[in-house]
Design an enzyme around this catalytic site. Structure first.
Site, PDB file in Angstrom:
ATOM      1  N   TYR A  51       0.841  -1.208   0.000  1.00 45.73           N
ATOM      2  CA  TYR A  51       0.000   0.000   0.000  1.00 45.73           C
ATOM      3  C   TYR A  51       0.869   1.247   0.000  1.00 45.73           C
ATOM      4  CZ  TYR A  51      -4.978   0.070  -0.173  1.00 45.73           C
ATOM      5  OH  TYR A  51      -6.248   0.080  -0.646  1.00 45.73           O
ATOM      6  N   GLU A  53      -0.484   4.904  -0.501  1.00 45.82           N
ATOM      7  CA  GLU A  53      -1.257   6.135  -0.746  1.00 45.82           C
ATOM      8  C   GLU A  53      -0.350   7.351  -0.633  1.00 45.82           C
ATOM      9  OE1 GLU A  53      -4.381   5.713   2.135  1.00 45.82           O
ATOM     10  OE2 GLU A  53      -5.778   4.977   0.627  1.00 45.82           O
ATOM     11  N   ASP A 197      -7.158  13.449 -25.012  1.00 44.88           N
ATOM     12  CA  ASP A 197      -7.188  12.060 -24.555  1.00 44.88           C
ATOM     13  C   ASP A 197      -6.642  11.212 -25.702  1.00 44.88           C
ATOM     14  OD1 ASP A 197      -7.797   9.474 -23.892  1.00 44.88           O
ATOM     15  OD2 ASP A 197      -9.911   9.853 -23.416  1.00 44.88           O
ATOM     16  N   THR A 223      -4.476   5.957 -21.800  1.00 45.60           N
ATOM     17  CA  THR A 223      -4.331   4.607 -21.281  1.00 45.60           C
ATOM     18  C   THR A 223      -2.937   4.137 -21.679  1.00 45.60           C
ATOM     19  OG1 THR A 223      -5.299   3.757 -23.316  1.00 45.60           O
ATOM     20  CG2 THR A 223      -6.776   3.947 -21.439  1.00 45.60           C
ATOM     21  N   LYS A 226      -3.201   0.335 -24.842  1.00 46.69           N
ATOM     22  CA  LYS A 226      -3.672   0.202 -26.227  1.00 46.69           C
ATOM     23  C   LYS A 226      -2.447   0.211 -27.150  1.00 46.69           C
ATOM     24  CE  LYS A 226      -8.175   1.865 -24.828  1.00 46.69           C
ATOM     25  NZ  LYS A 226      -9.172   2.951 -24.841  1.00 46.69           N
ATOM     26  N   ARG A 232      -2.536  -2.617 -18.250  1.00 51.31           N
ATOM     27  CA  ARG A 232      -3.793  -1.864 -18.132  1.00 51.31           C
ATOM     28  C   ARG A 232      -3.622  -0.792 -17.100  1.00 51.31           C
ATOM     29  NH1 ARG A 232      -7.391  -4.791 -21.003  1.00 51.31           N
ATOM     30  NH2 ARG A 232      -9.053  -3.285 -21.207  1.00 51.31           N
TER      31      ARG A 232
END
Ligand code: PLP
Length: 414
Positions: A51, A53, A197, A223, A226, A232
């Site tokens: 973790y 954050e 985008d 992203t 692609k 991903r």
């Protein structure tokens, strides 16, 4: 996969079947690709256990000695690859990345202007079913009914009349390069933030075969999975003046802990994209789209805008007297996987539109070149000419599978 096999035979079997499917089919889904074994390995690493954050040097949990370095490496490589001033590598995927940009710059009810979904825009650009269309006043622009190209003068008029706080340039199904300079001019004229985008064509920008939006946009999202051929996920790039607003919007604005295994895999993918071979890949993606377009035109297929200058081809099947859905399903049975898609001014419904969308990134990653694209185009023509001929279709499926064996897909060891 030995441990998965021991613990969970059912999931093991399904993963193996999907591997086989990806190996034996010609994948023309424009948003998909094959990542390298290196990217796959990083994705499955123990970094998933941590973790973290916050951001490097300002985390909310201890034990970040290694994670901070992973995230900083990913950021440095993305900056080098795209020439961006500031990069956030934490967005879980493209949709949350766009949502974070809206949170950074907008209040609920503000006006945004994006490309209409049925014309090739993305859900997150203001579609009514998406949070972007529910929480904001979403206006849209579309393609010229005459030629299927973007009509920049009408985008300018639309912007003048609706006065958006934010304009989105970018798409999931437009086969041509965008004029970022024009979008910049329009945004300046109405005082809007310009978001580009580039989810679909980021790999082409990274490979130097597509103009970069970085000098023109206030913010760029993409992203990473692609045409860019990473895990991903997504990244947000912006000018330094927006850095704090973007970082705050991602965390704590819409997300908790970043997916560190994905961040590591992004760093690997960016390193791969910085290598000289990636330029060859990007050039070949475009050359393959041109070769496939030319073959399809030879068989009298009607291409939206008449062709392609990226990785994407949109075919209007109206003259073939077959719907997009029937074509896509017949092609899938023949081992050629793509999706049905609306075309400009489609007379049919979005769930049963008139076209199909093709992309050349995945097949390029497995080594297809112009000669293979000619063969693919001929199979597509054969199937679409007789979508109900089951014997023909199963013969083609066998040919496709044996053809694919000559072009081993990255990351798949069969
Ligand atoms: C794919 C895509 C996204 C969303 O990505 P997800 O990772 O599926 O959330 C956003 N914008 C555009 C233009 C896309 O093509």
């Amino acid at each position: 996969m030995n441990e998965v096999k021991k613990v969970d035979q059912e999931i093991y079997d399904l993963i193996k079947q999907e591997e086989r499917r990806q190996a034996d089919k010609i994948r023309l889904i424009a948003s998909e690709n094959y990542v390298s074994s290196a990217v796959l390995e990083a994705t499955s690493s123990v970094l998933t256990n941590k973790y973290s954050e916050g951001y490097a040097g300002k985390r909310y949990y201890e034990g970040q000695q290694i994670i901070d370095q992973v995230e900083e490496l990913a950021i440095e490589r993305a900056k080098e690859l795209f020439g961006a001033e500031h990069v956030n590598v934490q967005p879980y995927s493209g949709s949350p990345a766009n949502l974070a940009v809206y949170l950074a710059f907008l209040k609920p009810g503000d006006t945004i202007l994006g490309m209409a979904l049925p014309h090739g825009g993305h859900l997150t650009h203001g579609a009514k079913v998406s949070i972007s269309g529910k929480y904001f006043n979403a206006e849209s622009y579309g393609l010229s009914p005459d030629n299927g190209f973007l009509d920049y003068e009408s985008i300018r008029e639309k912007a003048r009349s609706c006065k958006p706080a934010l304009i989105i340039a970018g798409h999931s199904a437009y086969p041509r390069e965008l004029d970022f300079e024009y979008f910049r001019e329009i945004a300046d004229e109405v005082g809007a933030i310009l978001l580009v985008d580039m989810a679909h064509f980021a790999g082409l920008v990274a490979g130097g075969v597509h103009q970069s939006p970085i000098p023109y946009a206030d913010v760029v999202t993409t992203t990473t999975h692609k045409s860019l051929r990473g895990p991903r996920g997504a990244i947000i790039m912006c000018k330094q003046e927006h850095a704090a607003a973007i970082d705050k919007a991602v965390f704590p604005g819409i997300q908790g802990g970043p997916h560190n295994h994905t961040t590591a895999a992004m760093a690997v993918a960016f390193k791969e994209a910085l290598a000289p071979e990636f330029k060859d890949y990007a050039r070949q993606v475009v050359d393959n789209a041109v070769a496939l377009s030319d073959t399809l035109k030879k068989w009298d297929f009607d291409l939206v805008t008449g062709g392609s200058d990226n990785h994407l081809i949109l075919v209007d099947l109206t003259n073939k007297e077959v719907t997009g859905k029937i074509a896509a399903k017949a092609l899938d049975r023949a081992g050629i996987v793509l999706n049905y898609n609306a075309v400009p001014n489609d007379k049919r419904k979005p769930f049963d539109p008139s076209g199909v969308r093709l992309g050349t990134a995945a097949v390029t990653s497995r080594g297809f070149r112009e000669a293979q694209m000619v063969q693919v185009g001929e199979w597509i023509n054969a199937v679409i000419s007789e979508p109900e001929n089951d014997r023909l279709i199963s013969e083609i499926a066998e040919d496709v599978a044996s053809y694919c064996r000559e072009f081993p897909a990255p990351g798949i060891d069969i």
